[in-house]
Design a protein around this motif. Structure first.
Motif, PDB file in Angstrom:
ATOM      1  N   LEU A 184      -6.556   4.352   0.510  1.00 33.12           N
ATOM      2  CA  LEU A 184      -5.328   5.245   0.570  1.00 33.12           C
ATOM      3  C   LEU A 184      -5.321   5.724   1.925  1.00 33.12           C
ATOM      4  O   LEU A 184      -4.247   6.359   2.339  1.00 33.12           O
ATOM      5  CB  LEU A 184      -5.563   6.305  -0.444  1.00 33.12           C
ATOM      6  N   ARG A 185      -6.380   6.073   2.598  1.00 33.60           N
ATOM      7  CA  ARG A 185      -6.276   6.827   3.798  1.00 33.60           C
ATOM      8  C   ARG A 185      -5.311   6.227   4.844  1.00 33.60           C
ATOM      9  O   ARG A 185      -4.795   7.108   5.601  1.00 33.60           O
ATOM     10  CB  ARG A 185      -7.539   6.857   4.431  1.00 33.60           C
ATOM     11  N   PRO A 186      -5.415   5.116   5.363  1.00 30.37           N
ATOM     12  CA  PRO A 186      -4.256   4.340   6.087  1.00 30.37           C
ATOM     13  C   PRO A 186      -3.029   4.858   5.892  1.00 30.37           C
ATOM     14  O   PRO A 186      -2.137   5.128   6.692  1.00 30.37           O
ATOM     15  CB  PRO A 186      -4.574   2.851   6.038  1.00 30.37           C
ATOM     16  N   HIS A 187      -2.642   4.578   4.590  1.00 37.97           N
ATOM     17  CA  HIS A 187      -1.172   4.893   4.295  1.00 37.97           C
ATOM     18  C   HIS A 187      -1.062   6.419   4.205  1.00 37.97           C
ATOM     19  O   HIS A 187       0.241   6.859   4.748  1.00 37.97           O
ATOM     20  CB  HIS A 187      -0.871   4.425   2.702  1.00 37.97           C
ATOM     21  N   LEU A 188      -1.802   7.196   3.951  1.00 33.28           N
ATOM     22  CA  LEU A 188      -1.609   8.757   4.144  1.00 33.28           C
ATOM     23  C   LEU A 188      -1.722   9.061   5.305  1.00 33.28           C
ATOM     24  O   LEU A 188      -0.983  10.244   5.915  1.00 33.28           O
ATOM     25  CB  LEU A 188      -2.872   9.446   3.238  1.00 33.28           C
ATOM     26  N   ASP A 189      -2.723   8.573   6.201  1.00 30.31           N
ATOM     27  CA  ASP A 189      -2.399   8.945   7.781  1.00 30.31           C
ATOM     28  C   ASP A 189      -1.000   8.661   8.300  1.00 30.31           C
ATOM     29  O   ASP A 189      -0.703   9.389   9.260  1.00 30.31           O
ATOM     30  CB  ASP A 189      -3.587   8.003   8.358  1.00 30.31           C
ATOM     31  N   LYS A 190      -0.085   7.568   8.045  1.00 28.65           N
ATOM     32  CA  LYS A 190       1.054   7.150   8.531  1.00 28.65           C
ATOM     33  C   LYS A 190       2.250   8.441   8.157  1.00 28.65           C
ATOM     34  O   LYS A 190       2.845   8.634   8.903  1.00 28.65           O
ATOM     35  CB  LYS A 190       1.570   5.949   7.460  1.00 28.65           C
ATOM     36  N   LEU A 191       1.799   9.139   7.285  1.00 30.87           N
ATOM     37  CA  LEU A 191       2.569  10.281   6.454  1.00 30.87           C
ATOM     38  C   LEU A 191       2.740  11.370   7.673  1.00 30.87           C
ATOM     39  O   LEU A 191       3.679  12.010   7.932  1.00 30.87           O
ATOM     40  CB  LEU A 191       2.152  11.127   5.456  1.00 30.87           C
ATOM     41  N   ASP A 218       8.042   5.053   2.251  1.00 32.84           N
ATOM     42  CA  ASP A 218       7.390   3.897   2.126  1.00 32.84           C
ATOM     43  C   ASP A 218       5.922   3.913   2.100  1.00 32.84           C
ATOM     44  O   ASP A 218       5.025   3.290   1.171  1.00 32.84           O
ATOM     45  CB  ASP A 218       7.565   2.969   3.616  1.00 32.84           C
ATOM     46  N   SER A 219       5.189   5.059   2.748  1.00 30.83           N
ATOM     47  CA  SER A 219       3.813   5.402   2.558  1.00 30.83           C
ATOM     48  C   SER A 219       3.481   5.793   1.284  1.00 30.83           C
ATOM     49  O   SER A 219       2.294   5.578   0.687  1.00 30.83           O
ATOM     50  CB  SER A 219       3.278   6.475   3.936  1.00 30.83           C
ATOM     51  N   VAL A 220       4.212   6.639   0.624  1.00 28.66           N
ATOM     52  CA  VAL A 220       3.915   7.387  -0.529  1.00 28.66           C
ATOM     53  C   VAL A 220       3.802   6.273  -1.722  1.00 28.66           C
ATOM     54  O   VAL A 220       3.270   6.263  -2.749  1.00 28.66           O
ATOM     55  CB  VAL A 220       4.929   8.505  -0.894  1.00 28.66           C
ATOM     56  N   LEU A 221       5.041   5.380  -1.695  1.00 28.72           N
ATOM     57  CA  LEU A 221       5.288   4.223  -2.625  1.00 28.72           C
ATOM     58  C   LEU A 221       3.956   3.350  -2.647  1.00 28.72           C
ATOM     59  O   LEU A 221       3.488   2.757  -3.367  1.00 28.72           O
ATOM     60  CB  LEU A 221       6.411   3.455  -2.638  1.00 28.72           C
ATOM     61  N   ARG A 222       3.655   2.984  -1.224  1.00 30.83           N
ATOM     62  CA  ARG A 222       2.185   1.847  -1.181  1.00 30.83           C
ATOM     63  C   ARG A 222       1.058   2.864  -1.633  1.00 30.83           C
ATOM     64  O   ARG A 222       0.316   2.067  -2.361  1.00 30.83           O
ATOM     65  CB  ARG A 222       2.381   1.570   0.316  1.00 30.83           C
ATOM     66  N   SER A 223       0.986   3.853  -1.564  1.00 28.03           N
ATOM     67  CA  SER A 223      -0.163   4.586  -1.710  1.00 28.03           C
ATOM     68  C   SER A 223      -0.254   4.817  -3.341  1.00 28.03           C
ATOM     69  O   SER A 223      -1.325   4.628  -3.810  1.00 28.03           O
ATOM     70  CB  SER A 223      -0.199   6.071  -1.117  1.00 28.03           C
ATOM     71  N   LEU A 224       0.853   4.878  -3.785  1.00 22.79           N
ATOM     72  CA  LEU A 224       1.004   5.084  -5.401  1.00 22.79           C
ATOM     73  C   LEU A 224       0.575   4.106  -6.101  1.00 22.79           C
ATOM     74  O   LEU A 224       0.061   3.986  -7.074  1.00 22.79           O
ATOM     75  CB  LEU A 224       2.455   5.530  -5.616  1.00 22.79           C
ATOM     76  N   ILE A 225       0.891   2.700  -5.527  1.00 21.57           N
ATOM     77  CA  ILE A 225       0.459   1.527  -6.095  1.00 21.57           C
ATOM     78  C   ILE A 225      -1.059   1.341  -6.019  1.00 21.57           C
ATOM     79  O   ILE A 225      -1.641   0.910  -7.011  1.00 21.57           O
ATOM     80  CB  ILE A 225       0.989   0.163  -5.331  1.00 21.57           C
ATOM     81  N   PHE A 226      -1.721   1.701  -4.940  1.00 15.26           N
ATOM     82  CA  PHE A 226      -3.098   1.764  -4.820  1.00 15.26           C
ATOM     83  C   PHE A 226      -3.870   2.634  -5.729  1.00 15.26           C
ATOM     84  O   PHE A 226      -4.669   2.424  -6.401  1.00 15.26           O
ATOM     85  CB  PHE A 226      -3.624   2.092  -3.405  1.00 15.26           C
ATOM     86  N   TYR A 227      -3.149   3.880  -5.832  1.00 15.21           N
ATOM     87  CA  TYR A 227      -3.596   4.937  -6.515  1.00 15.21           C
ATOM     88  C   TYR A 227      -3.799   4.446  -8.016  1.00 15.21           C
ATOM     89  O   TYR A 227      -4.590   4.725  -8.890  1.00 15.21           O
ATOM     90  CB  TYR A 227      -2.855   6.227  -6.416  1.00 15.21           C
ATOM     91  N   LEU A 228      -2.759   3.851  -8.762  1.00 10.24           N
ATOM     92  CA  LEU A 228      -2.450   3.532  -9.993  1.00 10.24           C
ATOM     93  C   LEU A 228      -3.370   2.180 -10.309  1.00 10.24           C
ATOM     94  O   LEU A 228      -3.622   1.596 -11.479  1.00 10.24           O
ATOM     95  CB  LEU A 228      -1.103   3.044 -10.294  1.00 10.24           C
ATOM     96  N   GLY A 229      -4.172   1.780  -9.506  1.00  8.85           N
ATOM     97  CA  GLY A 229      -5.076   0.515  -9.529  1.00  8.85           C
ATOM     98  C   GLY A 229      -4.310  -0.660  -9.480  1.00  8.85           C
ATOM     99  O   GLY A 229      -5.158  -1.816  -9.927  1.00  8.85           O
ATOM    100  N   GLU A 230      -3.288  -0.869  -8.787  1.00  9.48           N
ATOM    101  CA  GLU A 230      -2.581  -2.322  -8.769  1.00  9.48           C
ATOM    102  C   GLU A 230      -2.544  -2.397  -7.478  1.00  9.48           C
ATOM    103  O   GLU A 230      -2.947  -1.916  -6.512  1.00  9.48           O
ATOM    104  CB  GLU A 230      -1.162  -2.175  -9.544  1.00  9.48           C
TER     105      GLU A 230
END
Length: 187
Positions: A77-84, A95-107
């Protein structure tokens, strides 16, 4: 289009045409305005406005939740959150939140999104359900975002990933598609 809505809906629900066949038969229905309107007719909710407002409203809470995540998922998640914090454009933040959410949900992000360069994209006919994000030569901001269904580009020029996600959700409702089982938590 309002006069033929019930006829089209009956055709979609009973006939279950492929996305490309539906696009050929009703070409104006795969434009952004018609997808939003069709979703509103089915659910009485303004799709794009509601989705973007809720995404913006919950972004600070989601970011706090994702920052607290540790382990392997936290490191992904770190690289996507750093983009924020690097870029302040609302499209980049969404975009960063949506991509992070996919990772966070385990997909896996690659099940929904495919990033490629302008001159190096994969064959669209192999994709059943995908958002194609095409980056310029610098590989930074997207040049084009398209929605692929059943091996065909259904909607071009979505501008950004968040808008493509919204329009994909609208297409799922409009074409009476099943949610992809591999993305059960995302959808």
């Amino acid at each position: 289009m309002a006069k033929t809505f019930s006829y089209r809906r009956l055709e979609v629900v009973s006939g279950s045409p492929a996305a490309d066949e539906f696009r050929m038969r009703w070409p104006t229905l795969v434009c952004k305005a018609e997808i939003n309107e069709k979703f509103r007719r089915i659910t009485t909710i303004s799709l794009e406005h509601r989705f973007m407002n809720k995404l913006d409203h919950y972004t600070p809470k989601l970011v706090a939740l994702m920052k607290a995540k540790g382990g392997v998922v936290g490191t992904k998640l770190r690289p996507h959150l750093d983009k924020l914090w690097q870029k302040q454009s609302i499209e980049i933040r969404r975009d960063s939140v949506l991509r992070s959410l996919i990772f966070y949900l385990g997909e896996k992000e690659v099940l929904l999104l495919e990033d490629c360069l302008v001159n190096n994209c994969s064959d669209v006919t192999v994709h059943i359900f995908k958002i194609l994000v095409i980056h310029g030569a610098d590989g930074d901001d997207p040049v084009d975002v398209s929605i692929l269904l059943d091996g065909a580009k259904i909607l071009l020029g979505c501008y950004n990933t968040a808008k493509a996600c919204v329009l994909l959700m609208g297409l799922i409702y409009a074409l009476n598609l099943a949610y992809p089982p591999t993305l059960g938590y995302t959808f």
